[in-house]
Design a protein around this motif. Structure first.
Motif, short mmCIF file in Angstrom:
data_model
loop_
_atom_site.label_atom_id
_atom_site.label_comp_id
_atom_site.label_asym_id
_atom_site.label_seq_id
_atom_site.Cartn_x
_atom_site.Cartn_y
_atom_site.Cartn_z
N LEU A 102 0.82 -1.20 0.00
CA LEU A 102 0.00 0.00 0.00
C LEU A 102 0.86 1.26 0.00
CD1 LEU A 102 -2.92 -0.96 2.40
CD2 LEU A 102 -3.03 -0.60 -0.07
N ALA A 103 1.95 1.22 0.75
CA ALA A 103 2.87 2.36 0.77
C ALA A 103 3.50 2.54 -0.63
CB ALA A 103 3.95 2.17 1.82
N PHE A 104 3.83 1.43 -1.28
CA PHE A 104 4.40 1.52 -2.62
C PHE A 104 3.38 2.11 -3.60
CE2 PHE A 104 5.41 -0.22 -6.82
CZ PHE A 104 6.71 0.25 -6.96
N TYR A 105 2.12 1.65 -3.53
CA TYR A 105 1.07 2.19 -4.38
C TYR A 105 0.93 3.70 -4.15
CZ TYR A 105 -0.82 -2.54 -5.23
OH TYR A 105 -1.00 -3.83 -5.59
N LEU A 106 0.88 4.07 -2.89
CA LEU A 106 0.72 5.48 -2.53
C LEU A 106 1.87 6.32 -3.05
CD1 LEU A 106 -1.30 7.25 -1.04
CD2 LEU A 106 -0.05 6.80 1.06
N MET A 107 3.08 5.81 -2.89
CA MET A 107 4.28 6.50 -3.36
C MET A 107 4.23 6.64 -4.89
SD MET A 107 8.21 5.16 -3.04
CE MET A 107 7.83 3.68 -3.94
N ALA A 108 3.94 5.56 -5.58
CA ALA A 108 3.93 5.56 -7.04
C ALA A 108 2.84 6.48 -7.59
CB ALA A 108 3.75 4.15 -7.56
N VAL A 109 1.65 6.39 -7.05
CA VAL A 109 0.54 7.20 -7.53
C VAL A 109 0.82 8.69 -7.26
CG1 VAL A 109 -1.88 7.79 -7.07
CG2 VAL A 109 -1.22 5.42 -7.40
N SER A 110 1.30 9.00 -6.08
CA SER A 110 1.54 10.41 -5.72
C SER A 110 2.64 11.02 -6.57
CB SER A 110 1.89 10.53 -4.24
OG SER A 110 0.83 10.12 -3.45
N PHE A 111 3.76 10.34 -6.69
CA PHE A 111 4.86 10.88 -7.49
C PHE A 111 4.46 11.00 -8.96
CE2 PHE A 111 8.22 9.54 -4.27
CZ PHE A 111 8.55 10.84 -3.95
N THR A 112 3.83 9.97 -9.49
CA THR A 112 3.46 9.97 -10.90
C THR A 112 2.44 11.06 -11.22
OG1 THR A 112 3.88 7.61 -11.04
CG2 THR A 112 2.56 8.57 -12.79
N SER A 113 1.38 11.12 -10.44
CA SER A 113 0.35 12.11 -10.75
C SER A 113 0.84 13.53 -10.55
CB SER A 113 -0.92 11.85 -9.94
OG SER A 113 -0.72 12.14 -8.58
N THR A 114 1.72 13.74 -9.57
CA THR A 114 2.25 15.08 -9.34
C THR A 114 3.22 15.50 -10.44
OG1 THR A 114 1.94 14.95 -6.95
CG2 THR A 114 3.56 16.52 -7.74
N LEU A 115 4.15 14.63 -10.78
CA LEU A 115 5.17 15.01 -11.77
C LEU A 115 4.64 15.06 -13.20
CD1 LEU A 115 8.27 13.04 -10.45
CD2 LEU A 115 7.80 15.48 -10.25
N LEU A 116 3.85 14.07 -13.59
CA LEU A 116 3.42 13.99 -14.98
C LEU A 116 2.15 14.78 -15.29
CD1 LEU A 116 4.07 10.22 -15.77
CD2 LEU A 116 5.51 12.19 -16.29
N PHE A 117 1.32 14.99 -14.28
CA PHE A 117 0.03 15.62 -14.56
C PHE A 117 -0.19 16.91 -13.76
CE2 PHE A 117 -0.50 11.07 -15.42
CZ PHE A 117 -0.77 11.14 -16.76
N ASN A 118 -0.40 16.81 -12.46
CA ASN A 118 -0.78 17.99 -11.68
C ASN A 118 0.28 19.08 -11.65
OD1 ASN A 118 -3.37 17.27 -10.85
ND2 ASN A 118 -2.54 15.88 -9.35
N GLY A 119 1.53 18.72 -11.52
CA GLY A 119 2.59 19.73 -11.45
C GLY A 119 3.12 20.15 -12.81
N ASN A 120 2.68 19.51 -13.85
CA ASN A 120 3.17 19.79 -15.19
C ASN A 120 2.48 21.04 -15.75
OD1 ASN A 120 3.82 19.82 -17.91
ND2 ASN A 120 3.61 17.61 -18.14
N PRO A 121 3.22 22.10 -16.05
CA PRO A 121 2.58 23.31 -16.55
C PRO A 121 2.10 23.21 -18.00
CG PRO A 121 4.95 23.61 -16.45
CD PRO A 121 4.66 22.28 -15.84
N LEU A 122 2.41 22.12 -18.68
CA LEU A 122 1.97 21.95 -20.06
C LEU A 122 0.54 21.42 -20.16
CD1 LEU A 122 5.27 20.51 -21.54
CD2 LEU A 122 4.46 22.88 -21.58
N LEU A 123 -0.02 20.99 -19.05
CA LEU A 123 -1.42 20.57 -18.99
C LEU A 123 -2.18 21.55 -18.12
CD1 LEU A 123 -0.84 16.77 -18.38
CD2 LEU A 123 -1.51 17.84 -20.51
N LYS A 124 -3.45 21.75 -18.38
CA LYS A 124 -4.22 22.75 -17.63
C LYS A 124 -4.68 22.20 -16.28
CE LYS A 124 -6.62 25.95 -19.53
NZ LYS A 124 -7.66 26.68 -20.27
N PHE A 125 -3.68 21.90 -15.46
CA PHE A 125 -3.93 21.48 -14.09
C PHE A 125 -3.20 22.45 -13.17
CE2 PHE A 125 -4.39 17.24 -16.28
CZ PHE A 125 -5.77 17.19 -16.17
N ASP A 126 -2.87 22.03 -11.99
CA ASP A 126 -2.31 22.92 -10.97
C ASP A 126 -1.01 23.61 -11.41
OD1 ASP A 126 -4.42 22.06 -9.44
OD2 ASP A 126 -3.25 20.57 -8.36
N GLY A 127 -0.12 22.89 -12.04
CA GLY A 127 1.15 23.46 -12.47
C GLY A 127 0.96 24.58 -13.49
#
Length: 188
Positions: A102-127
């Motif tokens: 579960l910790a691995f899932y949480l780590m993988a999901v959080s890092f992936t979604s933050t780096l590739l999607f939410n924090g990415n300024p090239l997509l209209k999300f948070d970044g």
């Protein structure tokens, strides 16, 4: 890896994604509330038949202070990053089993979604909203694609009736660079 990649654990992965996104959206809401804003709704939207949590913080644009708007946009990214760091420590210091997975899932999901999607300024999300506040340029995405359309129609097709969105050479470089990068990222 055999424990991670099997059908039985798909439920745990979905639970982890839901928990991560719930913390992410509540971070936006609580940060907006701390600046005195009203958060009219939180809920679930379906994006290509996949449920996505959302928090309506559109009132953030009423704030005159760009730092406060940036804090609201960054709250979800910071919460997911903190969650990923904690999950990384739990994963590293536990033995293989349910908690470790579960910790691995949480780590993988959080890092992936933050780096590739939410924090990415090239997509209209948070970044993206962080970048537009940092540059002081709302509608960067729209203006960039209008500028690319202008360049194509003007320079390639020879049509000069399209208005030029960029007012300065610096804006022209910014719109061109951002538009090309956003286009290529979406294609990839």
């Amino acid at each position: 890896y055999l424990f991670f990649f099997n059908f039985e654990n798909l439920l745990f992965l979905w639970f982890t994604i839901a928990l991560t996104k719930l913390i992410h959206e509540f971070s936006h809401a609580y940060t907006a509330k701390s600046f005195g804003l009203y958060v009219p709704e939180m809920g679930v939207a379906f994006l290509i038949f996949f449920p996505c949590l959302y928090c309506n913080t559109t009132d953030a644009w009423q704030l005159a202070d760009r730092k406060q708007r940036a804090a609201i946009a960054a709250a979800g990214i910071v919460a997911e990053a903190a969650l990923a760091v904690v999950a990384t420590y739990v994963w590293y210091f536990t033995r293989p089993g349910m908690v470790n997975s579960l910790a691995f899932y949480l780590m993988a999901v959080s890092f992936t979604s933050t780096l590739l999607f939410n924090g990415n300024p090239l997509l209209k999300f948070d970044g993206y909203f962080l970048l537009t506040d940092a540059l002081g340029m709302p509608n960067l995405y729209t203006n960039s694609f209008r500028h690319l359309k202008y360049l194509f129609m003007n320079r390639v097709m020879g049509v000069d009736r399209i208005p030029r969105p960029a007012r300065t050479p610096g804006q022209s470089v910014l719109f061109t660079t951002y538009g090309v990068c956003a286009f290529l990222y979406r294609i990839s």
